[in-house]
Design an enzyme around this catalytic site. Sequence first.
Site, PDB file in Angstrom:
ATOM      1  CD  GLN A 239      -3.080   0.467   0.009  1.00  0.00           C
ATOM      2  OE1 GLN A 239      -3.176  -0.726  -0.290  1.00  0.00           O
ATOM      3  NE2 GLN A 239      -3.753   1.398  -0.615  1.00  0.00           N
ATOM      4  CG  HIS A 242      -0.901   2.914  -4.006  1.00  0.00           C
ATOM      5  ND1 HIS A 242      -1.285   2.659  -5.299  1.00  0.00           N
ATOM      6  CD2 HIS A 242      -1.461   1.928  -3.256  1.00  0.00           C
ATOM      7  CE1 HIS A 242      -2.024   1.571  -5.343  1.00  0.00           C
ATOM      8  NE2 HIS A 242      -2.149   1.101  -4.117  1.00  0.00           N
ATOM      9  CD  GLU A 307      -8.291   3.727  -0.610  1.00  0.00           C
ATOM     10  OE1 GLU A 307      -8.510   3.815  -1.828  1.00  0.00           O
ATOM     11  OE2 GLU A 307      -7.203   4.051  -0.085  1.00  0.00           O
ATOM     12  CG  HIS A 308      -7.479  -0.525   0.859  1.00  0.00           C
ATOM     13  ND1 HIS A 308      -6.967   0.713   0.514  1.00  0.00           N
ATOM     14  CD2 HIS A 308      -7.864  -1.112  -0.294  1.00  0.00           C
ATOM     15  CE1 HIS A 308      -7.046   0.867  -0.805  1.00  0.00           C
ATOM     16  NE2 HIS A 308      -7.591  -0.222  -1.313  1.00  0.00           N
ATOM     17  CG  ASP A 341      -5.094  -2.589  -4.797  1.00  0.00           C
ATOM     18  OD1 ASP A 341      -6.096  -1.981  -4.400  1.00  0.00           O
ATOM     19  OD2 ASP A 341      -4.002  -2.571  -4.210  1.00  0.00           O
TER      20      ASP A 341
END
Length: 778
Positions: A239, A242, A307-308, A341
């Site tokens: 993550q 990104h 978000e996750h 994803d």
Amino acid sequence: MGQASEAQQLAASVATIIEQVREGGDAALAELTERFDGAAPAAIEVDPAALDAARAQVDAGFLAAFERMVDRVRDFHARALPRSWEATTPDGAQAGERWTPIDRVGLYVPGGQASYPSTVAMTAVPAAVAGVRDVVIATPPGKDGGLPDPCVLAAASVVGVRRVFQIGGAQAIAALAHGTESVPAVDKIFGPGNRFVEEAKRQLSGTVGIDLLAGPSELVVVADASADPEVVAADLAAQAEHDVSTRVTLVALGDGVAAAIRSALDRLAATEPRREIIEAAIACGGRFETAVDLDAAVAIVDEIAPEHLSLAVAEPDPLLDRIRHAGSIFVGAGTPVAAGDYGAGPNHVLPTGRTARFASALSTADFMKRQNVLRTDAAALARVGPDVVTLARSEGLFAHATSVERRLAAPAAPESDDGGAADPTVYEAPAWDAPVKLNQNETPHDVPDEVKDAVLARFRTIAWNRYPQRPQEELRAALAARHGVDPGCVLPGGGGNLLLRWAFEALIHDGIARADAGPHRVVAPTPSFGLYPIYAGLVGARVVSVPFAERWRYDVDAWCEAVARERPALGVLGAPNNPTGSDLPAADVLRIADALPDGAVLLVDEAYVEFSGRGDEVLERAVTRRDLLVLRTFSKAYGAAGVRLGYLAGHPDTIAWVERRVPPYHPDVFAATAGVVLLEHRALFEERTASLVEERDRLAAALGELDGLTVFPSSANFLLVEVLRRGKTGATKLAAQLAERGILVRKVDGRGDLFRVSAGTPGENDQLVAALGELLAD
């Protein structure tokens, strides 16, 4: 103060860009693209041919994986498609909701730190499932002035988007919102981007719809001692890579767990190609918490509303039930966040910045609008109307009250005899038999013994103790080869009747028929196959009948007017039609399909097409259009009515939608095996069909010479006959008298005194003509 000033500067810069694009159009886009992207593309829009070229050029492994990703995302979002519905209220009114797709959407695909073809799938696929008519993509050009990233272009080709514009940043959002000479204005914009993109979406919200305002990506992992520190560290690093602004949080159940994962993360980050980004993200946005128990862990998660969320604990399900706020949840240590994803199915466009407290993951519903629907007859209004009058007057809205009072005072209108859904009565198939059986449109010739033997020989090689799969796959492949189409364009099933029911359920009840279509209306000819109104009734649809012209010709103008007026979810026509034998050219079928509202489907029942000589033109067009679906059967031309086998042909998206209604291992292994063998002997059955057409025409001529009968033209394997009432017996009595002589025909309800007769063998047809001649002469 400095942060406020920076935000103000961003807002002012973006506002200037938006105004430049609104005023300057394409010229402003070209200037801004060169200034911010250092590129000057020759054209704003990418040539559609370049999309297909990119698809052919990209790595085959990437392309195959992406296509599988698209299939998974399509399946997931199709299951989540909102359904239109209507129900009867306690007052007797009909109320419901009607879901229709947005007309045109714009998808922004970023191109900064990395290539994002996955964003194409996550936005374009649910748009297609929702039925959006026009989809365009905006993505930054190549740095050297060349085309955008080839993987993004290939992805657009795979998902069927044909308009791609090489523009990025705030100027792309402005162009999609306001439109330019080249870029069409859209109704809603989807897709993530940098802070300039998000600020432009914020400022243009209201001018155009937006999906959500995306902030930095977020991940929270809840881990206990059962979790592998290396695996959890890999999720955190994945993550973090990104962007440097990414926020990753570990909620560890125990100090030892936290220390082990933090150590593993430091080791892993040092070995990754995007090391600098990962380490910067961890340094700036990393958060490492230790929770004393699950209650404390849940409190931290719900406060962050990430978000996750990854639940890397020994028993994740009880913890899952307690979480209130998260965009996407990955249950159990064996579920990698990266699977979300890259297309395990759920959408990866998710709410950030604590907006998961009130927002959700992107879905098909985001590409649709919900409309309320209300119908009140006199009885329902009599019950609810007085309350409406009272409440309207209490708010001082006296005209509102008057609009109801006028209706309450009006005389009740007579009830329409064609309103409401069809009564789902049982379809009555004749069960009786006779020496000359011409009442069920069966071919008079059985399948030859050598073909039956071939079926049985192949059937013996199949294991009966195993659930079958290969015979169905072989049949699908054989049908696809028969028509020169992809296997995804055909769907075999246990006879035309069952396929019809699945189609009605999928296209009406399950809600694929959308847009301007009325989800509870079906347009069909009268008379037609008796199962059409029955299946419509079973899904609560109202049938709107379109009569035939003289001599049972299809009135194409009347059909186009009917679908324009009624805006049905589904049009159904037999071509040739049962029981009239009426057919119409492929051009007229397509004309009717073109007249349907957006989102509706025309189902063309071609059970008798082999006898018409019309060929496969409608089917060939159906596989390219989402608004056209063709039904065929093995019962007639192949003489296999007892096997119960047919198939649908259409666009892969429409076929996939109907296939959701199909149970596993269908059709049964014997029918599937028989279908493959019958197709292998297609030439034999084509010869038989040609011979039967000659016999049909001979029978028509012979019946036409009998006094008291009119025989209508037919493109099927049967004839519709009218009994002229010149003091002679009617069709009902005539059919009964023929049955007494061992000859069965079918009485038909319609305009006139009618019966239907199938073309039999020459001997059977001669017996029928002789018997009718005697009965009509009495």
